[in-house]
Design a protein around this motif. Structure first.
Motif, PDB file in Angstrom:
ATOM      1  N   VAL A 150     -10.092  30.915 -24.295  1.00  0.00           N
ATOM      2  CA  VAL A 150      -9.615  30.638 -22.957  1.00  0.00           C
ATOM      3  C   VAL A 150     -10.466  29.531 -22.228  1.00  0.00           C
ATOM      4  CG1 VAL A 150      -9.020  31.696 -20.695  1.00  0.00           C
ATOM      5  CG2 VAL A 150      -8.272  32.922 -22.519  1.00  0.00           C
ATOM      6  N   PHE A 151     -11.921  29.741 -22.279  1.00  0.00           N
ATOM      7  CA  PHE A 151     -12.716  28.952 -21.429  1.00  0.00           C
ATOM      8  C   PHE A 151     -12.644  27.481 -22.199  1.00  0.00           C
ATOM      9  CE2 PHE A 151     -14.817  32.950 -19.826  1.00  0.00           C
ATOM     10  CZ  PHE A 151     -14.790  32.482 -18.576  1.00  0.00           C
ATOM     11  N   GLY A 152     -12.386  27.474 -23.774  1.00  0.00           N
ATOM     12  CA  GLY A 152     -12.501  26.248 -24.408  1.00  0.00           C
ATOM     13  C   GLY A 152     -11.240  25.444 -24.015  1.00  0.00           C
ATOM     14  N   ILE A 153     -10.014  26.037 -23.782  1.00  0.00           N
ATOM     15  CA  ILE A 153      -8.880  25.323 -23.641  1.00  0.00           C
ATOM     16  C   ILE A 153      -8.833  24.900 -21.906  1.00  0.00           C
ATOM     17  CG2 ILE A 153      -6.278  25.799 -22.850  1.00  0.00           C
ATOM     18  CD1 ILE A 153      -6.287  27.555 -25.247  1.00  0.00           C
ATOM     19  N   LEU A 154      -9.505  25.701 -21.093  1.00  0.00           N
ATOM     20  CA  LEU A 154      -9.636  25.292 -19.704  1.00  0.00           C
ATOM     21  C   LEU A 154     -10.843  24.097 -19.580  1.00  0.00           C
ATOM     22  CD1 LEU A 154      -9.667  28.661 -17.991  1.00  0.00           C
ATOM     23  CD2 LEU A 154      -7.874  27.019 -17.948  1.00  0.00           C
ATOM     24  N   GLY A 155     -11.854  24.391 -20.476  1.00  0.00           N
ATOM     25  CA  GLY A 155     -12.725  22.928 -20.650  1.00  0.00           C
ATOM     26  C   GLY A 155     -12.310  21.933 -20.996  1.00  0.00           C
ATOM     27  N   ARG A 156     -11.346  21.978 -22.172  1.00  0.00           N
ATOM     28  CA  ARG A 156     -10.726  20.608 -22.524  1.00  0.00           C
ATOM     29  C   ARG A 156      -9.765  20.084 -21.456  1.00  0.00           C
ATOM     30  NH1 ARG A 156     -11.558  17.612 -27.070  1.00  0.00           N
ATOM     31  NH2 ARG A 156      -9.350  17.737 -27.557  1.00  0.00           N
ATOM     32  N   LYS A 157      -9.085  20.917 -20.783  1.00  0.00           N
ATOM     33  CA  LYS A 157      -8.041  20.338 -19.758  1.00  0.00           C
ATOM     34  C   LYS A 157      -8.902  19.660 -18.687  1.00  0.00           C
ATOM     35  CE  LYS A 157      -4.186  23.474 -20.611  1.00  0.00           C
ATOM     36  NZ  LYS A 157      -3.515  24.408 -20.118  1.00  0.00           N
ATOM     37  N   LYS A 158     -10.079  20.315 -18.347  1.00  0.00           N
ATOM     38  CA  LYS A 158     -10.938  19.555 -17.365  1.00  0.00           C
ATOM     39  C   LYS A 158     -11.376  18.312 -17.674  1.00  0.00           C
ATOM     40  CE  LYS A 158     -13.267  22.345 -14.225  1.00  0.00           C
ATOM     41  NZ  LYS A 158     -14.205  23.097 -13.453  1.00  0.00           N
ATOM     42  N   ALA A 159     -11.741  18.027 -19.281  1.00  0.00           N
ATOM     43  CA  ALA A 159     -12.461  16.894 -19.513  1.00  0.00           C
ATOM     44  C   ALA A 159     -11.274  15.935 -19.703  1.00  0.00           C
ATOM     45  CB  ALA A 159     -12.926  17.198 -20.880  1.00  0.00           C
ATOM     46  N   GLN A 160     -10.039  16.382 -19.932  1.00  0.00           N
ATOM     47  CA  GLN A 160      -8.784  15.251 -20.067  1.00  0.00           C
ATOM     48  C   GLN A 160      -8.632  14.720 -18.642  1.00  0.00           C
ATOM     49  OE1 GLN A 160      -5.887  17.526 -21.874  1.00  0.00           O
ATOM     50  NE2 GLN A 160      -6.525  17.121 -23.966  1.00  0.00           N
ATOM     51  N   ARG A 161      -8.926  15.526 -17.535  1.00  0.00           N
ATOM     52  CA  ARG A 161      -8.547  15.206 -16.301  1.00  0.00           C
ATOM     53  C   ARG A 161      -9.820  14.112 -15.728  1.00  0.00           C
ATOM     54  NH1 ARG A 161      -6.993  20.684 -15.254  1.00  0.00           N
ATOM     55  NH2 ARG A 161      -8.784  21.227 -14.399  1.00  0.00           N
ATOM     56  N   GLY A 162     -10.977  14.399 -16.295  1.00  0.00           N
ATOM     57  CA  GLY A 162     -12.021  13.674 -15.883  1.00  0.00           C
ATOM     58  C   GLY A 162     -13.066  14.550 -15.055  1.00  0.00           C
ATOM     59  N   GLU A 163     -12.878  15.854 -15.121  1.00  0.00           N
ATOM     60  CA  GLU A 163     -13.662  16.443 -14.211  1.00  0.00           C
ATOM     61  C   GLU A 163     -14.797  16.975 -14.952  1.00  0.00           C
ATOM     62  OE1 GLU A 163     -11.166  19.561 -12.468  1.00  0.00           O
ATOM     63  OE2 GLU A 163      -9.704  18.365 -11.769  1.00  0.00           O
ATOM     64  N   ALA A 164     -14.871  16.814 -16.234  1.00  0.00           N
ATOM     65  CA  ALA A 164     -15.866  17.378 -16.873  1.00  0.00           C
ATOM     66  C   ALA A 164     -15.946  16.301 -18.286  1.00  0.00           C
ATOM     67  CB  ALA A 164     -15.603  18.896 -17.650  1.00  0.00           C
ATOM     68  N   ASP A 165     -17.533  16.284 -18.659  1.00  0.00           N
ATOM     69  CA  ASP A 165     -17.299  15.357 -19.982  1.00  0.00           C
ATOM     70  C   ASP A 165     -18.097  15.959 -21.039  1.00  0.00           C
ATOM     71  OD1 ASP A 165     -19.897  15.971 -18.877  1.00  0.00           O
ATOM     72  OD2 ASP A 165     -20.838  14.053 -18.357  1.00  0.00           O
ATOM     73  N   ASN A 166     -17.740  17.215 -21.037  1.00  0.00           N
ATOM     74  CA  ASN A 166     -18.197  17.945 -22.448  1.00  0.00           C
ATOM     75  C   ASN A 166     -16.947  18.304 -23.355  1.00  0.00           C
ATOM     76  OD1 ASN A 166     -17.431  19.847 -20.723  1.00  0.00           O
ATOM     77  ND2 ASN A 166     -19.347  21.065 -21.386  1.00  0.00           N
ATOM     78  N   GLY A 167     -16.029  17.470 -23.585  1.00  0.00           N
ATOM     79  CA  GLY A 167     -14.826  17.923 -24.259  1.00  0.00           C
ATOM     80  C   GLY A 167     -15.031  18.461 -25.616  1.00  0.00           C
ATOM     81  N   PRO A 168     -15.871  17.628 -26.528  1.00  0.00           N
ATOM     82  CA  PRO A 168     -16.359  18.246 -27.854  1.00  0.00           C
ATOM     83  C   PRO A 168     -16.817  19.254 -27.733  1.00  0.00           C
ATOM     84  CG  PRO A 168     -16.789  15.933 -27.444  1.00  0.00           C
ATOM     85  CD  PRO A 168     -16.503  16.369 -26.227  1.00  0.00           C
ATOM     86  N   MET A 169     -17.827  19.702 -26.719  1.00  0.00           N
ATOM     87  CA  MET A 169     -18.401  21.049 -26.570  1.00  0.00           C
ATOM     88  C   MET A 169     -17.205  22.294 -26.420  1.00  0.00           C
ATOM     89  SD  MET A 169     -21.253  22.521 -24.229  1.00  0.00           S
ATOM     90  CE  MET A 169     -22.556  21.065 -25.107  1.00  0.00           C
ATOM     91  N   ALA A 170     -16.251  21.983 -25.637  1.00  0.00           N
ATOM     92  CA  ALA A 170     -15.147  22.996 -25.327  1.00  0.00           C
ATOM     93  C   ALA A 170     -14.245  22.964 -26.733  1.00  0.00           C
ATOM     94  CB  ALA A 170     -14.438  22.352 -24.348  1.00  0.00           C
ATOM     95  N   LEU A 171     -14.281  21.897 -27.387  1.00  0.00           N
ATOM     96  CA  LEU A 171     -13.383  22.117 -28.655  1.00  0.00           C
ATOM     97  C   LEU A 171     -14.043  22.782 -29.453  1.00  0.00           C
ATOM     98  CD1 LEU A 171     -10.888  21.090 -30.476  1.00  0.00           C
ATOM     99  CD2 LEU A 171     -12.437  19.054 -31.098  1.00  0.00           C
ATOM    100  N   ALA A 172     -15.494  22.859 -29.754  1.00  0.00           N
ATOM    101  CA  ALA A 172     -16.302  23.383 -30.688  1.00  0.00           C
ATOM    102  C   ALA A 172     -16.124  25.000 -30.240  1.00  0.00           C
ATOM    103  CB  ALA A 172     -17.782  23.251 -30.594  1.00  0.00           C
ATOM    104  N   GLY A 173     -16.218  25.061 -28.923  1.00  0.00           N
ATOM    105  CA  GLY A 173     -15.903  26.758 -28.610  1.00  0.00           C
ATOM    106  C   GLY A 173     -14.528  27.260 -28.961  1.00  0.00           C
ATOM    107  N   ILE A 174     -13.599  26.338 -28.907  1.00  0.00           N
ATOM    108  CA  ILE A 174     -12.257  26.705 -29.386  1.00  0.00           C
ATOM    109  C   ILE A 174     -12.178  27.179 -30.757  1.00  0.00           C
ATOM    110  CG2 ILE A 174      -9.791  25.993 -29.697  1.00  0.00           C
ATOM    111  CD1 ILE A 174     -10.046  24.352 -27.138  1.00  0.00           C
ATOM    112  N   ILE A 175     -12.788  26.142 -31.562  1.00  0.00           N
ATOM    113  CA  ILE A 175     -13.074  26.441 -33.065  1.00  0.00           C
ATOM    114  C   ILE A 175     -13.737  27.556 -33.506  1.00  0.00           C
ATOM    115  CG2 ILE A 175     -13.850  25.437 -35.203  1.00  0.00           C
ATOM    116  CD1 ILE A 175     -13.045  22.550 -33.765  1.00  0.00           C
TER     117      ILE A 175
END
Length: 122
Positions: free
Chosen positions: A44-69
């Motif tokens: 859940v947090f990984g998906i929310l983090g990836r969405k924030k990174a895609q919107r430009g609100e966060a810059d750790n998209g790969p870290m969120a992807l690692a959390g999802i995996i």
């Protein structure tokens, strides 16, 4: 002399969801039986983090992807371990008649054995 003009303020990036997803994913993989408890929030947090990174609100998209995996791997490992434990309990069983070679011809004193024990008085 007047000072240099100030720089415009940049909105701060919020990387909390990606970090939380990765930490929960690592805990879910390390603790085999608790992987479901930690893996689902990691997803859940990984998906929310990836969405924030895609919107430009966060810059750790790969870290969120690692959390999802890692969360998904933790869930799979947890379900496999729980399945193995349940299969071991259902198929292995315990108690009398478990099929052990050590259970043959042992008399517990109940008199139900085929061998007769005679005790002489001295």
């Amino acid at each position: 002399y007047p000072g240099y003009p100030g720089y415009p303020g940049y909105p701060q990036k919020s990387n909390g969801f990606g970090i939380t997803a990765m930490v929960l994913g690592i805990i879910g993989v390390v603790t085999c039986y608790l992987g479901v408890l930690f893996g689902v929030p990691a997803l859940v947090f990984g998906i929310l983090g990836r969405k924030k990174a895609q919107r430009g609100e966060a810059d750790n998209g790969p870290m969120a992807l690692a959390g999802i995996i890692l969360g998904a791997i933790g869930i799979v490992i947890s379900l496999l371990m729980i399945g193995l434990v349940i299969a071991g309990v259902l198929l292995g069983g315990s108690g009398s008649g478990s099929g052990s070679v050590y259970d043959d011809d042992y008399d517990y004193g109940g008199g139900s054995s085929s061998h007769t024990h005679v005790r002489e008085r001295v």
